[in-house]
Enzyme design. Structure first.
Site, PDB file in Angstrom:
ATOM      1  N   SER A 138     -51.033  27.611  -0.715  1.00 38.39           N
ATOM      2  CA  SER A 138     -50.582  26.224  -0.552  1.00 38.39           C
ATOM      3  C   SER A 138     -49.787  25.846  -1.788  1.00 38.39           C
ATOM      4  O   SER A 138     -50.014  26.392  -2.877  1.00 38.39           O
ATOM      5  CB  SER A 138     -51.789  25.287  -0.405  1.00 38.39           C
ATOM      6  OG  SER A 138     -51.414  23.929  -0.528  1.00 38.39           O
ATOM      7  N   TYR A 151     -60.471  22.622  -2.178  1.00 40.18           N
ATOM      8  CA  TYR A 151     -59.349  23.179  -1.412  1.00 40.18           C
ATOM      9  C   TYR A 151     -58.295  23.739  -2.357  1.00 40.18           C
ATOM     10  O   TYR A 151     -57.849  24.879  -2.213  1.00 40.18           O
ATOM     11  CB  TYR A 151     -58.734  22.103  -0.514  1.00 40.18           C
ATOM     12  CG  TYR A 151     -57.494  22.581   0.210  1.00 40.18           C
ATOM     13  CD1 TYR A 151     -57.594  23.276   1.402  1.00 40.18           C
ATOM     14  CD2 TYR A 151     -56.217  22.358  -0.314  1.00 40.18           C
ATOM     15  CE1 TYR A 151     -56.467  23.731   2.065  1.00 40.18           C
ATOM     16  CE2 TYR A 151     -55.092  22.810   0.331  1.00 40.18           C
ATOM     17  CZ  TYR A 151     -55.214  23.501   1.526  1.00 40.18           C
ATOM     18  OH  TYR A 151     -54.086  23.963   2.166  1.00 40.18           O
TER      19      TYR A 151
END
Length: 249
Positions: A138, A151
């Site tokens: 990400s 995350y």
């Protein structure tokens, strides 16, 4: 990774980016296996998209991963692309001890899921003349969104782990590619309608074009994610971290 003629397994492929890429690859002439936890979604995908195979898989369950690897080896012995797409993204208040349950689930899915999945399928991939492992990190691996701390941490770990995997497989026929999405309009964190997120079809168009132009990239970076990916080197890390710190769940 060639653009057609592959046999591709996409974990976490029942929605969002995973399903979008699976459909693009199927349309381009690849054999595609979509894997996910929910049997109802798998059945719907199979019914709506004839020719796509499905597989029930829970990346948080080592027994499920082992069973899936055995099934794929039997049904799709020509498997040559693994896409480790599964992931969850949830907000956490680190002052609240209850966040630990979210943190543990996030590590199980995003990090251990990627490691276990790759480990289970790597022997089959190594038997192919050429193969690909695609991991998914990400932009938040490089500048964190403070409201989703675990995350971000798992995606940073996926990036680092991918770098090591690539080095260890350098003398084999398995290439290692890291897909680095920005915020995309998917169900992840309820971003389907977010004006700040990239429209899904635009993201898929750009990813497809990148892979067509360069079949062997280290990282797949759409233009929208480059400011995050290069933030520290370019000297605007603090500015972007400040902007992301203003985001709330």
């Amino acid at each position: 990774m060639k653009s057609t003629g592959n046999t591709v397994l996409v974990s976490g492929g029942t929605s969002g980016i995973g399903l979008g890429l699976a459909l693009r690859w199927h349309a381009a002439g690849n054999t595609v296996v979509v894997a996910g936890r929910r049997q109802d979604l798998l059945e719907r995908i199979a019914a709506e998209h004839p020719g796509i195979a499905t597989l029930q898989l829970d990346v948080t369950d080592p027994a499920s991963i082992a069973a899936a690897a055995a099934t794929v080896a039997e049904r799709h012995p020509q498997l040559d692309v693994l896409v480790a797409m599964s992931g969850i993204m949830l907000p956490e208040d680190l002052r609240d001890p209850a966040h630990l349950a979210v943190a543990e689930a996030t590590v199980q899915t995003n990090l251990l899921g990627t490691i276990r999945l790759t480990s289970a399928f790597l022997p089959q991939l190594l038997r192919q003349p050429a193969a690909t492992v695609m991991t998914v990190s990400s932009g938040l691996a490089f500048v964190p969104l403070p409201v989703t701390p675990t995350y971000n941490a798992t995606k940073a770990a996926v990036h680092s782990w991918t770098e090591s995997l690539r080095v260890q497989l350098a003398d084999t026929g398995v290439q290692v590619v890291e897909l680095v999405p920005p915020a995309v309009r998917t169900a992840l964190m309820g971003q389907q309608e977010s004006a700040a997120a990239m429209p899904l079809e635009e993201f898929l168009d750009e990813v497809t074009a990148i892979l067509a132009a360069d079949p062997d990239p280290r990282e797949v970076l759409v233009e929208r994610v480059r400011p995050l990916r290069t933030a520290e080197a370019a000297g605007h890390y603090d500015e972007l971290l400040g902007a992301l710190s203003r985001w709330s769940a």
